[in-house]
Enzyme design. Structure first.
Site, PDB file in Angstrom:
ATOM      1  N   GLU A  86       0.824  -1.213   0.000  1.00 52.54           N
ATOM      2  CA  GLU A  86       0.000   0.000   0.000  1.00 52.54           C
ATOM      3  C   GLU A  86       0.851   1.253   0.000  1.00 52.54           C
ATOM      4  OE1 GLU A  86      -3.009   0.051   3.097  1.00 52.54           O
ATOM      5  OE2 GLU A  86      -3.692  -1.878   2.315  1.00 52.54           O
ATOM      6  N   HIS A 116      12.856   1.388  -7.116  1.00 49.18           N
ATOM      7  CA  HIS A 116      13.827   0.511  -6.446  1.00 49.18           C
ATOM      8  C   HIS A 116      13.179  -0.882  -6.340  1.00 49.18           C
ATOM      9  CE1 HIS A 116      15.458   4.444  -5.265  1.00 49.18           C
ATOM     10  NE2 HIS A 116      16.562   3.837  -4.875  1.00 49.18           N
ATOM     11  N   TRP A 127      18.638  -3.832  -3.080  1.00 50.35           N
ATOM     12  CA  TRP A 127      20.063  -3.786  -2.734  1.00 50.35           C
ATOM     13  C   TRP A 127      20.653  -5.185  -2.561  1.00 50.35           C
ATOM     14  CZ3 TRP A 127      16.491  -0.182  -1.284  1.00 50.35           C
ATOM     15  CH2 TRP A 127      16.798   1.161  -1.531  1.00 50.35           C
ATOM     16  N   GLU A 178      21.319   4.197 -11.729  1.00 55.65           N
ATOM     17  CA  GLU A 178      22.660   3.914 -11.174  1.00 55.65           C
ATOM     18  C   GLU A 178      23.154   2.536 -11.621  1.00 55.65           C
ATOM     19  OE1 GLU A 178      22.211   4.767  -6.946  1.00 55.65           O
ATOM     20  OE2 GLU A 178      21.696   6.843  -7.367  1.00 55.65           O
ATOM     21  N   TRP A 183      25.488  -1.675  -6.224  1.00 58.16           N
ATOM     22  CA  TRP A 183      24.642  -1.837  -5.034  1.00 58.16           C
ATOM     23  C   TRP A 183      23.241  -2.371  -5.328  1.00 58.16           C
ATOM     24  CZ3 TRP A 183      27.658   2.259  -6.349  1.00 58.16           C
ATOM     25  CH2 TRP A 183      27.056   3.303  -7.047  1.00 58.16           C
ATOM     26  N   TYR A 249      26.548  12.188  -5.793  1.00 55.65           N
ATOM     27  CA  TYR A 249      26.454  12.645  -4.408  1.00 55.65           C
ATOM     28  C   TYR A 249      27.817  13.060  -3.915  1.00 55.65           C
ATOM     29  CZ  TYR A 249      21.695  11.026  -4.237  1.00 55.65           C
ATOM     30  OH  TYR A 249      20.350  10.887  -4.479  1.00 55.65           O
ATOM     31  N   GLU A 284      19.792  12.784 -10.211  1.00 54.00           N
ATOM     32  CA  GLU A 284      19.780  12.792  -8.737  1.00 54.00           C
ATOM     33  C   GLU A 284      21.075  13.427  -8.280  1.00 54.00           C
ATOM     34  OE1 GLU A 284      19.605   9.234  -6.240  1.00 54.00           O
ATOM     35  OE2 GLU A 284      18.049   8.422  -7.524  1.00 54.00           O
ATOM     36  N   TRP A 315      17.750  14.765  -3.832  1.00 57.94           N
ATOM     37  CA  TRP A 315      17.114  13.607  -3.207  1.00 57.94           C
ATOM     38  C   TRP A 315      16.302  14.024  -1.980  1.00 57.94           C
ATOM     39  CZ3 TRP A 315      15.450   9.846  -5.614  1.00 57.94           C
ATOM     40  CH2 TRP A 315      15.090   8.649  -4.990  1.00 57.94           C
ATOM     41  N   ARG A 316      15.692  13.075  -1.322  1.00 59.61           N
ATOM     42  CA  ARG A 316      14.598  13.336  -0.394  1.00 59.61           C
ATOM     43  C   ARG A 316      15.026  13.861   0.992  1.00 59.61           C
ATOM     44  NH1 ARG A 316      12.494   8.854   2.627  1.00 59.61           N
ATOM     45  NH2 ARG A 316      14.194   7.525   3.319  1.00 59.61           N
TER      46      ARG A 316
HETATM   47  C1  BMA Z   1      17.938   5.960  -0.634  1.00 66.07           C
HETATM   48  C2  BMA Z   1      17.656   6.496   0.748  1.00 66.07           C
HETATM   49  C3  BMA Z   1      16.732   5.509   1.420  1.00 66.07           C
HETATM   50  C4  BMA Z   1      15.482   5.298   0.552  1.00 66.07           C
HETATM   51  C5  BMA Z   1      15.845   4.919  -0.870  1.00 66.07           C
HETATM   52  C6  BMA Z   1      14.638   4.804  -1.785  1.00 66.07           C
HETATM   53  O1  BMA Z   1      18.868   6.739  -1.289  1.00 66.07           O
HETATM   54  O2  BMA Z   1      17.032   7.750   0.672  1.00 66.07           O
HETATM   55  O3  BMA Z   1      16.382   6.017   2.680  1.00 66.07           O
HETATM   56  O4  BMA Z   1      14.678   4.291   1.107  1.00 66.07           O
HETATM   57  O5  BMA Z   1      16.730   5.882  -1.379  1.00 66.07           O
HETATM   58  O6  BMA Z   1      13.942   6.004  -1.911  1.00 66.07           O
END
Ligand code: BMA
Length: 368
Positions: A86, A116, A127, A178, A183, A249, A284, A315-316
């Site tokens: 969800e 992802h 990962w 990427e 990774w 980054y 990114e 990024w977030r």
């Molecule tokens: C990564 C981090 C993680 C996140 C993932 C997917 O780079 O920001 O915390 O879960 O991206 O958004």
């Protein structure tokens, strides 16, 4: 006599790879090309869902709290959709993301989505690589039908993304990001260049020709890379890609190195984009927790100011995570680098939401 002018006009006539792309998607594509001449669209992942110290507050945005405008580009994530979750991997319900995507679109914001996706061989996270994963989902592999099912779910979700008139909301989709890093299970160490190309091609083909999704622009993006050979090693080809980019980054206090590397890669990216007639972007970037309060004008601005890129996506702003660590890539009100970010925004190089509107981005062509 092909001068740079004729090249430019040529660029403007280029079309999305999907011949059946919706009119709004074609419009976005042309807008992105035009914007290369105007400035760099500034983007942020999960901007509307949460920020450093808030979640789901109507109208809120960390970018807006600093510059007074939403970003121009909004990043979203769909990890989890393949398992019928969800919420996405970062806890945001897909139904909420749908609303945020609609809000952003209605004001002429640009949407990009990453995935992802879990490891289809083991069911574990993106990962967790396992030998043979890519081969197992290609045609002929044991998990090909499982993967088709995942793509059907992605297509179904994309088909729920509609504007007020019932039209599909154009999405810049960037699967297998990427892909030259190690990774993710689709990374360089875990499959051959040929397998990666096939996987990318198959994914585009399936979404476009089998699932009939025609509101996507496809972004190919590596992580940092050393030269064009590495950049192009896993490139699926010009008929599968609309946008080309990379992720970068900064780590530690190596500002000069970041500037130098970023500029070198942007120069390479530009050459690749020109040669292949694709739209370049910085898909990114970030420096987690922005330890240098002048990072924006001292480091990021010099790194990108001469580049020809349609957009950048920070990024977030995850905030304080369960383990107590912090994760954020853009300032929020009161954060140390906020004044410097505002100064960078005032340089005029970047475009935010307040410089876009719906008709500029999505109505460059009229319905017949
Ligand atoms: C990564 C981090 C993680 C996140 C993932 C997917 O780079 O920001 O915390 O879960 O991206 O958004």
């Amino acid at each position: 006599m092909f001068t740079s002018f004729s090249f430019f006009s040529h660029q403007l006539f280029a079309q999305p790879i999907d011949e059946k792309a919706t009119i709004e998607t074609k419009s976005l594509y042309t807008f992105l090309q035009q914007s290369l001449q105007k400035g760099i669209l500034f983007g942020h992942q999960d901007d509307l869902a949460y920020g450093f110290n808030w979640q789901y507050k109507k109208g809120e945005s960390d970018i807006k709290s600093v510059v007074g405008s939403y970003p121009a580009v909004y990043g979203f994530e769909i990890s989890g959709i393949e398992l019928d979750a969800e919420n996405d991997i970062d806890g945001v319900p897909f139904v909420k993301n749908l609303k945020f995507i609609q809000q952003a679109y209605e004001r002429g914001g640009i949407i990009t989505i990453s995935w992802h996706l879990h490891n289809p061989l083991t069911g574990k996270s993106a990962w967790e690589a396992a030998p043979g994963t890519v081969a197992s989902i290609l045609p002929g592999g044991n998990n090909n039908s499982l993967y088709n099912g995942w793509l059907d779910k992605v297509a179904r979700y994309f088909n729920t993304l509609k504007g007020k008139g019932g039209e599909y909301i154009p999405i810049i989709f960037r699967p297998f990001h990427e892909l030259n890093g190690n990774w993710f299970w689709w990374g360089r160490a875990h499959c051959s260049p040929d397998e990666m190309k096939q996987l990318y091609q198959y994914t585009v083909h399936y979404l476009m020709d089998v699932a009939n999704v025609h509101h996507l622009l496809y972004a190919y993006n590596t992580d940092k890379f050393h030269g064009l050979e590495e950049y192009a090693e896993r490139y699926p080809g010009n008929t599968f890609v609309d946008i080309v980019g990379f992720d970068i980054y900064q780590q530690n206090n190596k500002d000069d190195e970041f500037i130098k590397n970023c500029r070198t890669m942007l120069t390479d990216l530009d050459a690749f984009a020109l040669e292949n007639q694709k739209i370049p972007a910085l898909t990114e970037f970030g420096y987690n927790t922005i330890p240098n309060e002048h990072w924006w004008t001292n480091t990021f601005l010099p790194a990108v100011k001469d580049a020809r890129i349609a957009y950048v996506l920070a990024w977030r702003n995850a905030g304080v995570k369960h383990d107590g660590s912090k994760e954020y890539y853009v300032p929020f009100k009161g954060e140390n680098s906020a004044p410097d970010f505002l100064q960078m925004a005032k340089s005029g190089l970047f475009l935010f939401q307040n410089q876009l509107n719906y008709s500029k981005v999505y109505q460059l062509f009229s319905h017949k």
